[in-house]
Design a protein around this motif. Structure first.
Motif, short mmCIF file in Angstrom:
data_model
loop_
_atom_site.label_atom_id
_atom_site.label_comp_id
_atom_site.label_asym_id
_atom_site.label_seq_id
_atom_site.Cartn_x
_atom_site.Cartn_y
_atom_site.Cartn_z
N ILE A 1 0.82 -1.20 0.00
CA ILE A 1 0.00 0.00 0.00
C ILE A 1 0.86 1.26 0.00
O ILE A 1 0.66 2.17 -0.80
CB ILE A 1 -0.96 -0.01 1.21
N VAL A 2 1.85 1.29 0.88
CA VAL A 2 2.73 2.46 0.98
C VAL A 2 3.50 2.68 -0.32
O VAL A 2 3.59 3.80 -0.82
CB VAL A 2 3.69 2.33 2.19
N ASP A 3 4.03 1.60 -0.90
CA ASP A 3 4.76 1.71 -2.16
C ASP A 3 3.87 2.25 -3.27
O ASP A 3 4.29 3.10 -4.06
CB ASP A 3 5.34 0.36 -2.58
N ALA A 4 2.63 1.76 -3.33
CA ALA A 4 1.70 2.22 -4.36
C ALA A 4 1.39 3.70 -4.21
O ALA A 4 1.36 4.44 -5.19
CB ALA A 4 0.42 1.40 -4.31
N ILE A 5 1.21 4.14 -2.98
CA ILE A 5 0.90 5.55 -2.74
C ILE A 5 2.11 6.43 -3.00
O ILE A 5 2.02 7.47 -3.66
CB ILE A 5 0.37 5.75 -1.30
N GLN A 6 3.26 6.01 -2.51
CA GLN A 6 4.47 6.83 -2.66
C GLN A 6 4.95 6.92 -4.10
O GLN A 6 5.54 7.92 -4.49
CB GLN A 6 5.58 6.30 -1.75
N SER A 7 4.67 5.89 -4.88
CA SER A 7 5.12 5.92 -6.27
C SER A 7 4.39 7.01 -7.05
O SER A 7 4.94 7.56 -8.00
CB SER A 7 4.90 4.57 -6.94
N GLY A 8 3.15 7.30 -6.65
CA GLY A 8 2.38 8.33 -7.32
C GLY A 8 1.97 7.97 -8.73
O GLY A 8 1.50 8.82 -9.49
N GLU A 9 2.13 6.71 -9.10
CA GLU A 9 1.80 6.28 -10.45
C GLU A 9 0.31 5.99 -10.58
O GLU A 9 -0.26 5.28 -9.75
CB GLU A 9 2.60 5.03 -10.82
N GLU A 10 -0.30 6.56 -11.59
CA GLU A 10 -1.73 6.37 -11.83
C GLU A 10 -2.08 4.89 -12.00
O GLU A 10 -3.17 4.47 -11.61
CB GLU A 10 -2.16 7.15 -13.08
N LYS A 11 -1.18 4.11 -12.56
CA LYS A 11 -1.48 2.70 -12.82
C LYS A 11 -1.66 1.90 -11.53
O LYS A 11 -2.20 0.80 -11.57
CB LYS A 11 -0.41 2.06 -13.70
N MET A 12 -1.24 2.45 -10.40
CA MET A 12 -1.38 1.75 -9.12
C MET A 12 -2.76 1.95 -8.50
O MET A 12 -3.18 1.20 -7.63
CB MET A 12 -0.32 2.24 -8.13
N LEU A 13 -3.50 2.97 -8.94
CA LEU A 13 -4.79 3.30 -8.35
C LEU A 13 -5.82 2.18 -8.43
O LEU A 13 -6.51 1.92 -7.44
CB LEU A 13 -5.34 4.59 -8.95
N PRO A 14 -5.94 1.48 -9.56
CA PRO A 14 -6.92 0.38 -9.59
C PRO A 14 -6.62 -0.71 -8.56
O PRO A 14 -7.53 -1.23 -7.94
CB PRO A 14 -6.83 -0.15 -11.02
N GLY A 15 -5.35 -1.01 -8.36
CA GLY A 15 -4.98 -2.03 -7.37
C GLY A 15 -5.34 -1.60 -5.97
O GLY A 15 -5.85 -2.40 -5.17
N LEU A 16 -5.12 -0.32 -5.66
CA LEU A 16 -5.52 0.19 -4.35
C LEU A 16 -7.03 0.14 -4.20
O LEU A 16 -7.54 -0.13 -3.11
CB LEU A 16 -5.01 1.62 -4.16
N GLY A 17 -7.73 0.39 -5.29
CA GLY A 17 -9.19 0.30 -5.26
C GLY A 17 -9.67 -1.11 -4.94
O GLY A 17 -10.62 -1.31 -4.18
N VAL A 18 -9.01 -2.10 -5.51
CA VAL A 18 -9.36 -3.50 -5.23
C VAL A 18 -9.11 -3.81 -3.76
O VAL A 18 -9.94 -4.43 -3.10
CB VAL A 18 -8.56 -4.47 -6.14
N LEU A 19 -7.98 -3.34 -3.22
CA LEU A 19 -7.69 -3.58 -1.81
C LEU A 19 -8.71 -2.89 -0.93
O LEU A 19 -9.17 -3.46 0.07
CB LEU A 19 -6.27 -3.11 -1.47
N PHE A 20 -9.12 -1.67 -1.29
CA PHE A 20 -10.15 -0.98 -0.52
C PHE A 20 -11.47 -1.74 -0.59
O PHE A 20 -12.20 -1.84 0.41
CB PHE A 20 -10.34 0.46 -0.99
N GLU A 21 -11.79 -2.28 -1.74
CA GLU A 21 -13.02 -3.06 -1.89
C GLU A 21 -13.02 -4.25 -0.93
O GLU A 21 -14.03 -4.53 -0.27
CB GLU A 21 -13.15 -3.54 -3.33
N VAL A 22 -11.89 -4.93 -0.79
CA VAL A 22 -11.78 -6.06 0.14
C VAL A 22 -11.98 -5.58 1.57
O VAL A 22 -12.70 -6.20 2.35
CB VAL A 22 -10.42 -6.77 -0.02
N ILE A 23 -11.36 -4.45 1.91
CA ILE A 23 -11.53 -3.89 3.26
C ILE A 23 -13.00 -3.57 3.51
O ILE A 23 -13.56 -3.95 4.54
CB ILE A 23 -10.66 -2.62 3.43
N TRP A 24 -13.63 -2.88 2.58
CA TRP A 24 -15.02 -2.45 2.75
C TRP A 24 -15.95 -3.66 2.90
O TRP A 24 -16.82 -3.67 3.77
CB TRP A 24 -15.43 -1.60 1.54
#
Length: 69
Positions: free
Chosen positions: A25-48
């Motif tokens: 999660i931290v790597d995805a956020i710190q990279s600032g790459e747009e391509k990482m956003l869908p993966g973070l969305g999937v992880l948020f979906e699992v959390i929710w």
């Protein structure tokens, strides 16, 4: 090419420890790459999907506060 993003993301992190998940999660956020956003969305979906109503309310409150300008 038919890529199931949800399946790919979940497959890549299944079995990871909390430290590994945090690093992902931290790597995805710190990279600032747009391509990482869908993966973070999937992880948020699992959390929710696995959160109780109180946890969901806390997340919504945190999100609302974080979006205030």
């Amino acid at each position: 090419m038919n890529l199931n993003l949800r399946h790919a993301v979940i497959s890549n992190v299944t079995g990871n420890s909390q430290d590994q998940l945090e690093d992902t999660i931290v790597d995805a956020i710190q990279s600032g790459e747009e391509k990482m956003l869908p993966g973070l969305g999937v992880l948020f979906e699992v959390i929710w999907q696995n959160a109780n109503e109180q946890d969901k309310q806390e997340m919504l409150t945190t999100l609302e506060q974080g979006l205030k300008k």
